[in-house]
Design an enzyme around this catalytic site. Sequence first.
Site, PDB file in Angstrom:
ATOM      1  N   GLU A  38     -32.840  10.874 -24.791  1.00 32.04           N
ATOM      2  CA  GLU A  38     -31.873  12.060 -25.222  1.00 32.04           C
ATOM      3  C   GLU A  38     -31.037  11.725 -26.289  1.00 32.04           C
ATOM      4  OE1 GLU A  38     -32.883  12.195 -20.821  1.00 32.04           O
ATOM      5  OE2 GLU A  38     -31.609  10.650 -21.789  1.00 32.04           O
ATOM      6  N   TYR A  68     -35.888   7.841 -34.796  1.00 32.45           N
ATOM      7  CA  TYR A  68     -36.791   7.637 -33.628  1.00 32.45           C
ATOM      8  C   TYR A  68     -38.243   8.361 -33.948  1.00 32.45           C
ATOM      9  CZ  TYR A  68     -32.396   7.110 -31.076  1.00 32.45           C
ATOM     10  OH  TYR A  68     -31.134   6.580 -30.654  1.00 32.45           O
TER      11      TYR A  68
END
Length: 144
Positions: free
Chosen positions: A103, A115
């Site tokens: 998260e 990411y």
Amino acid sequence: MLVRGIRRDDLDQITEIEKTCFSLPWSRESYERELDNKLAYYQCAEENGIIMGYMGMWRILDECHITNVAVLPQYRKKGVATHLINKMIEICKCSEITQMTLEVRESNIPAINLYKKFGFLEHGKRPRYYQAPIEDAIIMWKRI
């Protein structure tokens, strides 16, 4: 830069990084428990005795849940997080882990872009997941 497993004698530096990087930092005791957790993996990036950043993950069956990635502000944009993520992907491959999840604050665009560079894809939101300030989390997944 050396990427290696976190040791107990690193915890003073780790908790200082935690306080610098997060509004609700984990305690030293939390990290001590994590070092005893057989399903937890924690790595740090070190140079000349200085820990520049660290990353943690939990193994859950054949998945890994990234718990935290933190890099001191003065070492950001110098490849520290990239080295840490590469090491964790290597650990996952050697451990027969097939996917990774995490998260991230929806306002943390630099982290989201990092990411994505590693192939993580957005797969939903967790409303009000973060406190101080309250914010939604983007859920991201990557197949190994």
